[in-house]
Design an enzyme around this catalytic site. Structure first.
Site, short mmCIF file in Angstrom:
data_model
loop_
_atom_site.label_atom_id
_atom_site.label_comp_id
_atom_site.label_asym_id
_atom_site.label_seq_id
_atom_site.Cartn_x
_atom_site.Cartn_y
_atom_site.Cartn_z
N CYS A 122 -68.06 53.53 -25.45
CA CYS A 122 -68.75 52.47 -26.16
C CYS A 122 -69.09 51.04 -25.26
O CYS A 122 -68.73 51.13 -24.09
CB CYS A 122 -67.50 51.71 -26.89
SG CYS A 122 -66.81 53.07 -28.10
N GLY A 182 -73.59 52.57 -27.41
CA GLY A 182 -72.80 53.16 -28.50
C GLY A 182 -73.57 52.85 -29.77
O GLY A 182 -74.33 51.55 -29.78
N ASN A 228 -63.19 50.33 -25.26
CA ASN A 228 -64.15 51.31 -24.74
C ASN A 228 -63.31 52.19 -23.85
O ASN A 228 -62.50 51.71 -22.97
CB ASN A 228 -65.22 50.67 -23.71
CG ASN A 228 -65.91 51.67 -22.92
OD1 ASN A 228 -66.40 51.27 -21.58
ND2 ASN A 228 -66.01 52.70 -23.29
N TYR A 241 -75.33 58.91 -15.48
CA TYR A 241 -76.24 58.76 -16.69
C TYR A 241 -75.89 57.73 -17.72
O TYR A 241 -76.80 57.05 -18.18
CB TYR A 241 -75.96 60.28 -17.60
CG TYR A 241 -76.40 60.04 -19.02
CD1 TYR A 241 -77.60 60.39 -19.19
CD2 TYR A 241 -75.72 59.52 -20.17
CE1 TYR A 241 -78.42 60.34 -20.57
CE2 TYR A 241 -76.06 59.46 -21.53
CZ TYR A 241 -77.36 59.77 -21.45
OH TYR A 241 -77.88 59.88 -23.01
P1 AMP Z 1 -79.13 69.37 -22.68
O1 AMP Z 1 -80.19 70.09 -22.26
O2 AMP Z 1 -79.16 69.56 -24.32
O3 AMP Z 1 -77.65 69.58 -21.97
O4 AMP Z 1 -79.22 67.69 -22.62
C1 AMP Z 1 -79.49 67.11 -21.43
C2 AMP Z 1 -79.75 65.95 -21.64
O5 AMP Z 1 -78.78 65.13 -22.45
C3 AMP Z 1 -80.29 65.10 -20.31
O6 AMP Z 1 -81.40 64.71 -20.43
C4 AMP Z 1 -79.04 64.03 -20.15
O7 AMP Z 1 -79.74 63.00 -19.83
C5 AMP Z 1 -78.57 63.70 -21.43
N1 AMP Z 1 -77.08 63.69 -21.66
C6 AMP Z 1 -76.42 63.77 -20.72
N2 AMP Z 1 -75.23 63.05 -21.30
C7 AMP Z 1 -75.30 62.71 -22.35
C8 AMP Z 1 -74.60 61.86 -23.44
N3 AMP Z 1 -73.41 61.62 -23.06
N4 AMP Z 1 -75.02 61.67 -24.51
C9 AMP Z 1 -76.52 61.86 -24.81
N5 AMP Z 1 -77.12 62.35 -23.80
C10 AMP Z 1 -76.56 62.92 -22.74
#
Ligand code: AMP
Length: 488
Positions: free
Chosen positions: A5, A32, A108, A258
């Site tokens: 958050c 968030g 958070n 990230y």
């Molecule tokens: P996937 O291939 O479905 O595992 O998604 C990978 C993507 O999710 C990458 O582009 C990451 O930037 C993104 N990602 C990493 N951590 C998170 C997170 N906590 N919430 C949303 N997206 C994320």
């Protein structure tokens, strides 16, 4: 997977703090997107407004103008604990005759001993209260009244209650006259301090999860809140005490990979440069012959720039992102998640057709998005797709503020690198090593939490029932044993 958050606090007599808080929360929206809220005090009355939805849909001009005062705290929420509903939106506000005006709190992080704390607070089990609500309740119950003080001061109460609290927390509080900011002794989640006005004559103080929230309100970045440190701002200025003994710092490594915005300052450096360095190191570690380097927008772009620079392969844009879709596409199931990729990203065919591509992204979690991207690039005529990932394989759930899938859904927890490559349909795949990632961040030994990559959990996780107990000396191979044993 959900994110941590965002929290914000401001003490600024003479300024319209509801607008400042709105702007600060807007800058923290990426942390968030489920609910947003703020609590504002005018010195006697605390007013709270919170709702489900994005910052811009929760607040409008009319609502902000009804929130008058000179101090405020705010929150953008992604639930890691407790249901995603209004009851759990923050700030949490509680009052009692012992705390005139009451107090508000925003969190958070994620606590690792919530059940224990709920027992202590005499709360009924299973009523779905979020961990933050339990801490607020303890503060209410154990409030220490200092008869020498003319107004409420939560400091003695926090020094009594917070030693019971385990896990990850960057917290902000507000009472009628004061804002507070504190980080847990490991400093899992970020929190920084900014100053309004000139150094010689400060006009106010701001605490925020990330430094861009200081920039948007015109505050000057001062420093990070130290692990275990409590900072407060009131009519007498800024105060600091080391409320809890600092432990080894464990700032989340994924903030660098990230979560945090590229323009955030963490450990004294802008994140964008750290991510570019990850790409440079990845290029040296996992070279490949190719025609074009592209980043997956937005999170993969800085590392892609670094990869291109270090490899000498030209950088180009291969995917266009619909800027009206948030960073995380909230989708109820895997199919709609995969379809979500098409809504969010569209190929630039001219840059892709016939090319050998290096595709840089920051992480692979479930693999759903990445698989859809590889397919999209192949459908657009890519000759080869080489994936380069600026974090090591994501293998372990986070218990410190990120709502990660459990191990069965984490692609790298259940597959070899070759199986991952095949599943994603890439020609090659290369992950940055942990050593190189730490090198890019500038912390080669300690100073970071990397539990999601290594399974080494720095703070024990005490969950009841079918969940986990992990301890600081748990190695990757031992965790499943503990998982099997269950908790207490
Ligand atoms: P996937 O291939 O479905 O595992 O998604 C990978 C993507 O999710 C990458 O582009 C990451 O930037 C993104 N990602 C990493 N951590 C998170 C997170 N906590 N919430 C949303 N997206 C994320």
């Amino acid at each position: 997977m959900k994110e941590a958050c965002g929290v914000f606090a401001v003490y600024a007599p003479g300024r319209v703090v509801s607008h400042l808080t709105f702007d600060g929360l807007y800058a923290l929206q990426h942390r968030g997107q489920e609910s947003a809220g703020m609590a504002v005090s005018d010195g006697s009355l605390v007013t709270v407004l919170k709702d489900m939805g994005l910052v811009a849909s929760v607040f409008d001009e009319r609502k902000l103008s009804g929130l008058s005062g000179h101090l405020a705290i705010g929150h953008t929420r992604y639930s890691t604990h407790g249901k995603s509903d209004w009851m759990n939106a923050q700030p949490i506000y509680l009052s009692s005759p012992m705390i005139p005006g009451g107090f508000a709190m925003a969190h958070n992080g994620n606590l690792t001993n919530t059940e224990e704390l709920a027992d202590r607070a005499g709360m009924l089990p299973g009523i779905g209260l979020a961990d933050s609500g339990v801490v607020a309740e303890l503060i209410l119950q154990h409030h220490v009244v200092d008869p020498t003080l003319s107004s409420v001061d939560l400091t003695p109460t926090l020094s009594k209650v917070l030693p019971w609290v385990e896990g990850a927390y960057s917290l902000v509080f507000l009472d009628a006259n004061r804002v507070y900011g504190i980080r847990d002794p490991n400093g899992f989640r970020p929190l920084c301090i900014g100053r309004l006005g000139p150094e010689e004559a400060p006009e106010g103080w701001v605490f925020a999860s990330e430094s861009p929230a200081l920039d948007v309100v015109g505050a000057t970045y001062v420093r990070e809140v130290a692990p275990g440190e409590l900072v407060t701002a009131d009519a007498d200025g800024l105060h600091s005490i080391q409320l809890l003994p600092a432990a080894v710092e464990r700032l989340c490594i994924f903030e660098f990979v990230y979560f945090a915005r590229p323009d955030s300052i963490l450990h004294g450096k802008e994140i964008h440069g750290t991510r570019r360095r990850m790409g440079e190191l990845l290029a040296a570690q996992s070279p490949v012959k190719a025609d074009l380097v592209m980043g997956v927008p937005d999170s993969g772009v800085p590392a892609a720039e670094g990869f291109a620079r270090a490899s000498g392969i030209p950088y180009g844009q291969g995917l266009v992102k619909n800027r009206y879709i948030g960073r995380t596409f909230i989708a109820p199931d895997q199919t709609s998640r995969a379809n979500g990729v098409r809504r969010k990203l569209n190929p630039l065919r001219e840059n892709i057709a016939g090319k050998r591509l290096v595709v840089v992204d920051d992480s692979i979690v479930r693999g759903t998005t990445t698989k859809a991207i590889v397919q999209m690039l192949r459908d657009s005529g890519a000759a080869e797709v080489h994936l380069r990932i600026s974090s090591p394989p994501f293998k372990w759930p986070c218990y410190y503020g990120i709502d990660t899938p459990n191990r069965d859904e984490l692609l790298a927890a259940n597959s070899t690198i070759e199986e991952i490559r095949q599943f994603l349909g890439a020609d090659s795949i290369g992950y940055i090593s942990l050593a190189n990632l730490r090198l890019a961040v500038g912390k080669t030994d300690e100073g970071l939490c990397d539990a999601c990559l290594t399974g080494t959990y720095p703070v024990p996780v005490k969950l009841r029932g079918a969940d986990a107990v992990a301890t600081s000396d748990v190695t990757a191979t031992k965790v499943p044993t503990l998982l099997a044993q269950g908790a207490e």
